[in-house]
Design a protein around this motif. Structure first.
Motif, PDB file in Angstrom:
ATOM      1  N   HIS A  35       0.837  -1.198   0.000  1.00  0.00           N
ATOM      2  CA  HIS A  35       0.000   0.000   0.000  1.00  0.00           C
ATOM      3  C   HIS A  35       0.875   1.252   0.000  1.00  0.00           C
ATOM      4  N   ASN A  37       1.395   4.744   1.918  1.00  0.00           N
ATOM      5  CA  ASN A  37       1.019   5.357   3.187  1.00  0.00           C
ATOM      6  C   ASN A  37       0.789   6.859   3.035  1.00  0.00           C
ATOM      7  N   ASP A  38       0.473   7.525   4.142  1.00  0.00           N
ATOM      8  CA  ASP A  38       0.172   8.959   4.104  1.00  0.00           C
ATOM      9  C   ASP A  38       1.394   9.825   3.837  1.00  0.00           C
ATOM     10  N   LYS A  39       2.586   9.245   3.871  1.00  0.00           N
ATOM     11  CA  LYS A  39       3.818   9.971   3.527  1.00  0.00           C
ATOM     12  C   LYS A  39       4.200   9.750   2.070  1.00  0.00           C
ATOM     13  N   GLU A  40       3.267   9.146   1.300  1.00  0.00           N
ATOM     14  CA  GLU A  40       3.513   8.872  -0.120  1.00  0.00           C
ATOM     15  C   GLU A  40       4.646   7.878  -0.331  1.00  0.00           C
ATOM     16  N   GLN A  41       4.805   6.935   0.592  1.00  0.00           N
ATOM     17  CA  GLN A  41       5.799   5.874   0.467  1.00  0.00           C
ATOM     18  C   GLN A  41       5.085   4.575   0.107  1.00  0.00           C
ATOM     19  N   LYS A  83       0.281   6.286  -8.527  1.00  0.00           N
ATOM     20  CA  LYS A  83       0.039   5.491  -7.319  1.00  0.00           C
ATOM     21  C   LYS A  83      -1.185   4.593  -7.451  1.00  0.00           C
TER      22      LYS A  83
END
Length: 87
Positions: A35, A37-41, A83
């Motif tokens: 997935h 995450n909220d840090k765009e990782q 993404k």
């Protein structure tokens, strides 16, 4: 027994895609969760639990071995990655 491992990883860049390869013996594709995450990782993780029972009747005991494997790898994504197209 608990083991935390970070597998060897290869990242290949092609003209229109990136391919990530992980060295994870004993794991299947279905064991993984991928997935963003909220840090765009891009986060790749696996959690696998295994219980083995081995009974030795001559010794009159029951041996149990618990095996728990977990790892997580976060990769910073380039800005040009779609993404929504990650599989």
């Amino acid at each position: 027994m608990r083991s935390t491992t970070v597998p060897a990883i290869n990242v290949k860049e092609f003209d229109k895609e990136f391919v990530i390869e992980l060295a994870v013996p004993g794991m299947t594709k279905e064991d993984f969760r991928v997935h963003v995450n909220d840090k765009e990782q891009l986060v790749i993780s696996v959690e696998k639990k295994k219980e083995t029972k081995d009974e030795d009747k001559s010794a009159k005991y029951l041996r149990r071995e618990f095996n728990y494997t977990h790892f997580e790898q976060a990769l910073l994504l380039p800005e040009n990655v779609d993404k929504e197209a990650i599989t």
